[in-house]
Design a protein around this motif. Structure first.
Motif, mmCIF file in Angstrom:
data_model
loop_
_atom_site.group_PDB
_atom_site.id
_atom_site.type_symbol
_atom_site.label_atom_id
_atom_site.label_comp_id
_atom_site.label_asym_id
_atom_site.label_seq_id
_atom_site.Cartn_x
_atom_site.Cartn_y
_atom_site.Cartn_z
ATOM 1 N N VAL A 170 -0.759 -3.566 -4.682
ATOM 2 C CA VAL A 170 -0.479 -4.925 -5.149
ATOM 3 C C VAL A 170 -0.993 -5.906 -4.102
ATOM 4 N N TYR A 171 -1.924 -6.772 -4.496
ATOM 5 C CA TYR A 171 -2.594 -7.696 -3.586
ATOM 6 C C TYR A 171 -2.275 -9.118 -4.035
ATOM 7 N N MET A 172 -1.534 -9.850 -3.201
ATOM 8 C CA MET A 172 -1.166 -11.232 -3.490
ATOM 9 C C MET A 172 -1.765 -12.159 -2.438
ATOM 10 N N CYS A 213 0.830 -1.202 0.000
ATOM 11 C CA CYS A 213 0.000 0.000 0.000
ATOM 12 C C CYS A 213 0.868 1.257 0.000
ATOM 13 N N GLU A 214 0.290 2.330 -0.486
ATOM 14 C CA GLU A 214 0.924 3.649 -0.437
ATOM 15 C C GLU A 214 -0.126 4.646 0.039
ATOM 16 N N GLY A 215 0.084 5.221 1.212
ATOM 17 C CA GLY A 215 -0.965 6.054 1.791
ATOM 18 C C GLY A 215 -2.192 5.211 2.049
ATOM 19 N N LEU A 264 2.972 -2.348 4.384
ATOM 20 C CA LEU A 264 2.695 -3.741 4.043
ATOM 21 C C LEU A 264 1.572 -4.241 4.947
ATOM 22 N N TYR A 265 0.493 -4.689 4.328
ATOM 23 C CA TYR A 265 -0.674 -5.203 5.043
ATOM 24 C C TYR A 265 -0.705 -6.720 4.845
#
Length: 296
Positions: free
Chosen positions: A180-182, A173-175, A210-211
Motif C-alpha cells: 500500500v503506497y500513499m 510492505c510485507e517481506g 513501514l517505509y
C-alpha cells in the motif's frame, strides 16, 4: 486481507494522472524562458469524531476517509476494537466525520495538543504515549535483500512525487513486496492513510515493514508503534528522540537507505545480511528526491 502477487502488484498505489491532485502553474526557468509545470495541491480537511471537531490538516485530498480514521487511530482516539458506524465526507466543505458506536469526548485531550516538527500541520497530543507504556514490538526478521528490492521497486513506481515533487510517500510492505503506497504533502498524513487502510481492512502488523520518505522523528516512531509495526525504514535521517523511542519499543529503525547504503540505529539484531552490497547498483540520479539531503 488481499495478498499482493508479484513485485509491483500494489493493493493501493499513487495515481499521478489524477488531475485533482495537481495544478498547472506558469513561471520562468533559470534561463528566463517561460515554462509550465504541475504542482501538488493543498486543501484543508477538517476531521470530526462524532460531533467533536478534532483537527484541520492540509492534504492533497485523496483518501480522506482513510486519513481521518488513521489520524484518529494513531492519536489513540480509536481503539483497536472500535466499531465505526459510518464515515461521511463533504468535499465541498472539506469535512470528514467519523462516527463510532461508542460515545467519545476528547475535549481535555485537545487542550493538551502541541505542534510538532512535521510539515502540513503535523499534530501530536501531550498524552500520545498513552497505551504505549511498556510496549515491546513483536519479533520479526528483516533481510537486507528485502531492503534493496523495496527501495528499487518503490523509487521506480509512478508517483505524484515524480510528476510534481514536494510530497512525501509512505509504503506498507510485507517481506520484499510493497503493498500500500500513499502520498501527501505531510509525511504524517501519508502514514495516517496507511494506518486507516490497515484499520479498515483488519491487517495484522506483526510481519509488516513501514517505509517512508520522511525524517525518522519522534512522531513517526510513535505512529508506527501505535500501528504495531516492528520495522520502520526511511530514505531520510533521524532525530535523537526518534532513535531513543525506537530503542524503548524495540523497533528496528533504518534510515538513509539509498542505493546500497543504509544505517540502522535501533533493532539491528533483526537484520539478516543476506545480500552483498557491492552487487547492489547505486541509485540513479533521476530516482533521487530532488533537493533532498540525507536528512530531508
Amino acid at each position: 486481507m488481499a495478498q499482493a502477487g508479484q513485485s509491483g502488484d500494489f493493493l493501493v498505489r499513487p495515481d499521478p494522472q489524477d488531475r485533482r491532485l495537481t495544478a498547472p502553474v506558469v513561471g520562468v526557468d533559470h534561463t528566463g524562458a517561460a515554462v509550465e509545470t504541475r504542482v501538488v495541491t493543498e486543501r484543508p480537511l477538517t476531521i470530526f469524531l462524532n460531533s467533536q471537531e478534532i483537527v484541520t490538516a492540509m492534504t492533497i485530498g485523496d483518501h480522506p476517509d482513510l486519513l481521518a480514521i488513521g489520524f484518529l487511530r494513531n492519536q489513540g482516539m480509536l481503539a483497536a476494537e472500535e466499531t465505526i458506524t459510518g464515515v461521511d465526507h463533504d468535499a465541498e466543505l472539506g469535512v470528514v466525520v467519523v462516527r463510532t458506536a461508542r460515545q467519545t469526548d476528547y475535549e481535555e485531550k485537545l487542550r493538551r495538543k502541541t505542534r510538532t516538527s512535521g510539515c502540513a500541520v503535523g499534530t501530536v497530543f501531550g498524552d500520545m504515549m498513552e497505551g504505549l507504556e511498556g510496549l515491546r514490538l513483536p519479533d520479526a526478521r528483516l533481510r537486507t535483500s528485502w531492503l534493496y528490492r523495496l527501495s528499487h521497486e518503490i523509487n521506480r513506481t509512478p508517483s505524484l512525487y515524480l510528476e510534481a515533487g514536494a510530497i512525501h510517500g509512505t509504503v506498507l510492505c510485507e517481506g520484499d513486496r510493497p503493498l500500500v503506497y500513499m502520498e501527501d504533502v505531510g509525511r504524517h498524513n501519508a502514514v495516517d492513510k496507511v494506518a486507516g487502510w490497515m484499520f479498515v481492512n483488519g491487517t495484522a502488523p506483526e510481519d509488516k515493514i513501514l517505509y517512508t520518505t520522511g525524517r525518522l522523528t519522534s512522531e513517526m516512531v510513535l505512529k508506527t508503534a501505535h500501528m504495531g509495526i516492528p520495522i520502520l525504514v526511511s530514505r531520510s535521517g533521524f532525530t535523537a528522540w526518534g532513535v531513543e523511542l525506537a530503542r524503548q519499543f524495540d523497533m528496528t529503525l533504518i534510515g538513509r537507505l539509498r542505493g546500497r547504503r543504509f544505517l540502522c540505529l535501533s533493532g539491528a539484531e533483526r537484520l539478516d545480511f543476506d545480500a552483498d552490497p557491492q552487487e547492489v547498483a547505486e541509485e540513479a540520479a533521476k530516482h533521487r528526491r530532488k533537493g533532498a539531503g540525507p536528512d530531508a
